[in-house]
Design a protein around this motif. Structure first.
Motif, PDB file in Angstrom:
ATOM      1  N   VAL A  64      18.529 -47.622 -85.005  1.00 39.66           N
ATOM      2  CA  VAL A  64      18.588 -48.196 -86.344  1.00 39.66           C
ATOM      3  C   VAL A  64      18.941 -47.019 -87.234  1.00 39.66           C
ATOM      4  N   PHE A  65      20.186 -46.980 -87.693  1.00 39.14           N
ATOM      5  CA  PHE A  65      20.783 -45.758 -88.233  1.00 39.14           C
ATOM      6  C   PHE A  65      21.259 -45.990 -89.664  1.00 39.14           C
ATOM      7  N   GLU A  66      20.873 -45.100 -90.549  1.00 40.00           N
ATOM      8  CA  GLU A  66      21.279 -45.233 -91.949  1.00 40.00           C
ATOM      9  C   GLU A  66      22.792 -45.154 -92.117  1.00 40.00           C
ATOM     10  N   LEU A 121      14.669 -44.800 -84.814  1.00 42.59           N
ATOM     11  CA  LEU A 121      14.788 -45.244 -86.198  1.00 42.59           C
ATOM     12  C   LEU A 121      15.074 -44.017 -87.051  1.00 42.59           C
ATOM     13  N   ILE A 122      16.203 -44.010 -87.761  1.00 46.81           N
ATOM     14  CA  ILE A 122      16.531 -42.880 -88.628  1.00 46.81           C
ATOM     15  C   ILE A 122      17.290 -43.371 -89.860  1.00 46.81           C
ATOM     16  N   THR A 123      16.589 -43.419 -90.980  1.00 47.15           N
ATOM     17  CA  THR A 123      17.223 -43.690 -92.274  1.00 47.15           C
ATOM     18  C   THR A 123      16.653 -42.681 -93.272  1.00 47.15           C
ATOM     19  N   ASP A 124      17.039 -42.796 -94.522  1.00 46.39           N
ATOM     20  CA  ASP A 124      16.488 -41.962 -95.593  1.00 46.39           C
ATOM     21  C   ASP A 124      16.583 -40.476 -95.275  1.00 46.39           C
ATOM     22  N   THR A 125      17.807 -40.041 -95.008  1.00 49.61           N
ATOM     23  CA  THR A 125      18.048 -38.614 -94.811  1.00 49.61           C
ATOM     24  C   THR A 125      19.392 -38.257 -95.422  1.00 49.61           C
ATOM     25  N   GLY A 126      19.452 -37.101 -96.055  1.00 46.10           N
ATOM     26  CA  GLY A 126      20.695 -36.669 -96.687  1.00 46.10           C
ATOM     27  C   GLY A 126      21.724 -36.174 -95.706  1.00 46.10           C
ATOM     28  N   TYR A 175      22.407 -50.322 -85.061  1.00 47.02           N
ATOM     29  CA  TYR A 175      22.230 -51.192 -86.222  1.00 47.02           C
ATOM     30  C   TYR A 175      22.456 -50.372 -87.484  1.00 47.02           C
ATOM     31  N   LEU A 176      23.371 -50.803 -88.339  1.00 46.59           N
ATOM     32  CA  LEU A 176      23.666 -50.089 -89.588  1.00 46.59           C
ATOM     33  C   LEU A 176      22.635 -50.502 -90.630  1.00 46.59           C
ATOM     34  N   ALA A 177      21.871 -49.520 -91.115  1.00 47.09           N
ATOM     35  CA  ALA A 177      20.669 -49.824 -91.889  1.00 47.09           C
ATOM     36  C   ALA A 177      20.684 -49.162 -93.265  1.00 47.09           C
ATOM     37  N   HIS A 178      19.785 -49.666 -94.114  1.00 44.33           N
ATOM     38  CA  HIS A 178      19.541 -49.110 -95.452  1.00 44.33           C
ATOM     39  C   HIS A 178      20.822 -49.061 -96.292  1.00 44.33           C
ATOM     40  N   LEU A 179      21.645 -50.128 -96.184  1.00 44.67           N
ATOM     41  CA  LEU A 179      22.857 -50.199 -96.993  1.00 44.67           C
ATOM     42  C   LEU A 179      22.498 -50.381 -98.461  1.00 44.67           C
ATOM     43  N   SER A 180      23.154 -49.637 -99.313  1.00 47.83           N
ATOM     44  CA  SER A 180      22.960 -49.785-100.751  1.00 47.83           C
ATOM     45  C   SER A 180      23.552 -51.110-101.214  1.00 47.83           C
ATOM     46  N   GLN A 181      22.790 -51.825-102.033  1.00 46.52           N
ATOM     47  CA  GLN A 181      23.295 -53.098-102.552  1.00 46.52           C
ATOM     48  C   GLN A 181      24.422 -52.895-103.563  1.00 46.52           C
ATOM     49  N   ASP A 182      24.431 -51.749-104.221  1.00 44.49           N
ATOM     50  CA  ASP A 182      25.428 -51.479-105.260  1.00 44.49           C
ATOM     51  C   ASP A 182      26.614 -50.663-104.761  1.00 44.49           C
ATOM     52  N   ASN A 183      26.413 -49.895-103.701  1.00 46.64           N
ATOM     53  CA  ASN A 183      27.429 -48.921-103.306  1.00 46.64           C
ATOM     54  C   ASN A 183      27.901 -49.078-101.861  1.00 46.64           C
ATOM     55  N   ASN A 184      27.717 -50.274-101.314  1.00 53.57           N
ATOM     56  CA  ASN A 184      28.169 -50.531 -99.957  1.00 53.57           C
ATOM     57  C   ASN A 184      28.266 -52.029 -99.721  1.00 53.57           C
ATOM     58  N   MET A 185      28.905 -52.413 -98.623  1.00 50.11           N
ATOM     59  CA  MET A 185      28.963 -53.799 -98.177  1.00 50.11           C
ATOM     60  C   MET A 185      28.953 -53.779 -96.654  1.00 50.11           C
ATOM     61  N   LYS A 186      28.431 -54.842 -96.063  1.00 51.45           N
ATOM     62  CA  LYS A 186      28.336 -54.876 -94.602  1.00 51.45           C
ATOM     63  C   LYS A 186      29.691 -54.667 -93.943  1.00 51.45           C
ATOM     64  N   ASP A 187      30.706 -55.420 -94.380  1.00 52.34           N
ATOM     65  CA  ASP A 187      32.028 -55.318 -93.758  1.00 52.34           C
ATOM     66  C   ASP A 187      32.614 -53.927 -93.941  1.00 52.34           C
ATOM     67  N   LEU A 188      32.413 -53.357 -95.122  1.00 50.31           N
ATOM     68  CA  LEU A 188      32.936 -52.020 -95.399  1.00 50.31           C
ATOM     69  C   LEU A 188      32.239 -50.975 -94.534  1.00 50.31           C
ATOM     70  N   ALA A 189      30.917 -51.078 -94.434  1.00 48.28           N
ATOM     71  CA  ALA A 189      30.165 -50.121 -93.611  1.00 48.28           C
ATOM     72  C   ALA A 189      30.632 -50.196 -92.164  1.00 48.28           C
ATOM     73  N   ARG A 190      30.742 -51.412 -91.634  1.00 49.54           N
ATOM     74  CA  ARG A 190      31.141 -51.569 -90.241  1.00 49.54           C
ATOM     75  C   ARG A 190      32.559 -51.053 -90.014  1.00 49.54           C
ATOM     76  N   HIS A 211      20.890 -39.698 -99.190  1.00 45.55           N
ATOM     77  CA  HIS A 211      21.177 -40.662 -98.128  1.00 45.55           C
ATOM     78  C   HIS A 211      22.539 -40.350 -97.514  1.00 45.55           C
ATOM     79  N   VAL A 212      22.704 -40.654 -96.235  1.00 45.75           N
ATOM     80  CA  VAL A 212      23.991 -40.399 -95.589  1.00 45.75           C
ATOM     81  C   VAL A 212      24.981 -41.527 -95.896  1.00 45.75           C
ATOM     82  N   SER A 213      26.236 -41.145 -96.036  1.00 45.06           N
ATOM     83  CA  SER A 213      27.320 -42.099 -96.277  1.00 45.06           C
ATOM     84  C   SER A 213      27.744 -42.755 -94.968  1.00 45.06           C
TER      85      SER A 213
END
Length: 264
Positions: A164-166, A142-147, A215-230, A193-195
């Motif tokens: 589970v990756f940010e 599990l790795i999220t919340d890192t710059g 698993y793509l995790a900790h997506l920003s509700q304002d600055n990301n979208m599931k399809d875009l991240a994937r 947070h990592v882009s």
């Protein structure tokens, strides 16, 4: 039973991950209200009263909102490092001293056949850390919340069976979005947070022969979208010669809908 997990909730509104083996189960963070957490447990058909403990990564509200109420209601042992305990003590209400346990960074705790390893990340919290779960030759990270993902982190998390990756933000959406510049600068910093792209570069460097699920995790509700991240992660990996669907699969997470309980 093998090592199993479900990402119960992931995003800027709240984060929680459930991990279990045949004889122990843990909740990593409880960033939603007690009632919301109980509803998520019902969705994966698990009993919160049977948890072996609650592991805390850091004191930000989207990770600890429900920690205090759940600890009190279900008499759960709570594990965090000393600096995180000091930072969150006044935020979670009274937790009985006999339920408060210290889990220092870069140490390993064994619970039967399950070993949990902690490691530090780069985030603007008191002493943020995440976890690697080892069980019968299987490895879950599990790795999220890192710059950023340092070489030291990469060494600790390399060649896991599942991650589970940010994948927090799309840089262009963040730069063009409504956030004040001070918040944009914080997110883009080494303690933010990592882009999508930076996450993919790190994934390409740590994924190994045994890696099957990310698993793509900790997506920003304002600055990301599931399809875009994937799409961004897939394209960046492809530029490094890694084809999603051949070596491993990418999976979405959601702020309100748990992922299926899955064996590592």
């Amino acid at each position: 039973m093998s090592l199993q997990f479900s990402v119960l909730a992931s995003g800027s509104t709240g984060n929680a991950v459930f991990v279990e083996t045949e004889d122990h189960s843990f909740l990593v963070d409880a960033g939603l209200s007690g009632k919301q957490m109980e509803a998520l447990f019902q969705k994966i058909d698990r009993d919160m009263g049977k948890l072996s403990g609650l592991l805390v990564t850091h004191e930000h509200s989207d990770h600890i909102k429900g920690v205090g109420v759940l600890a009190r209601k279900y008499k759960l042992p709570v594990y965090a490092n000393e600096k995180t305990w000091k930072a969150m003590d006044n935020l979670i209400g009274q937790v009985p001293v006999e339920q408060k346990f210290t889990f220092e960074m870069e140490t390993v705790k064994a619970f039967g056949s399950l070993e949990i390893e902690s490691f530090g990340v780069s985030h603007d919290a008191a002493d943020p850390m995440f976890y690697v779960f080892h069980h019968q030759g299987k490895k879950l990270v599990l790795i999220t919340d890192t710059g950023y993902v340092s070489d030291r982190m990469k060494g600790l998390i390399s060649n896991a069976d599942a991650y589970v990756f940010e994948s927090n933000h799309d840089v262009q959406m963040l730069r063009m979005g409504r956030y004040p510049w001070s918040i944009k600068r914080r997110i883009l910093s080494d303690v933010g947070h990592v882009s999508n792209e930076d996450a993919a570069i790190a994934m390409g460097e740590v994924a190994g022969d045994r890696t099957k699920r990310i698993y793509l995790a900790h997506l920003s509700q304002d600055n990301n979208m599931k399809d875009l991240a994937r799409m961004s992660v897939s394209q960046t990996l492809e530029s490094k010669g890694i084809i999603v669907g051949e070596q491993f699969e990418l999976y979405d997470t959601d702020p309100k809908i748990p992922t299926a309980l899955t064996a590592v």
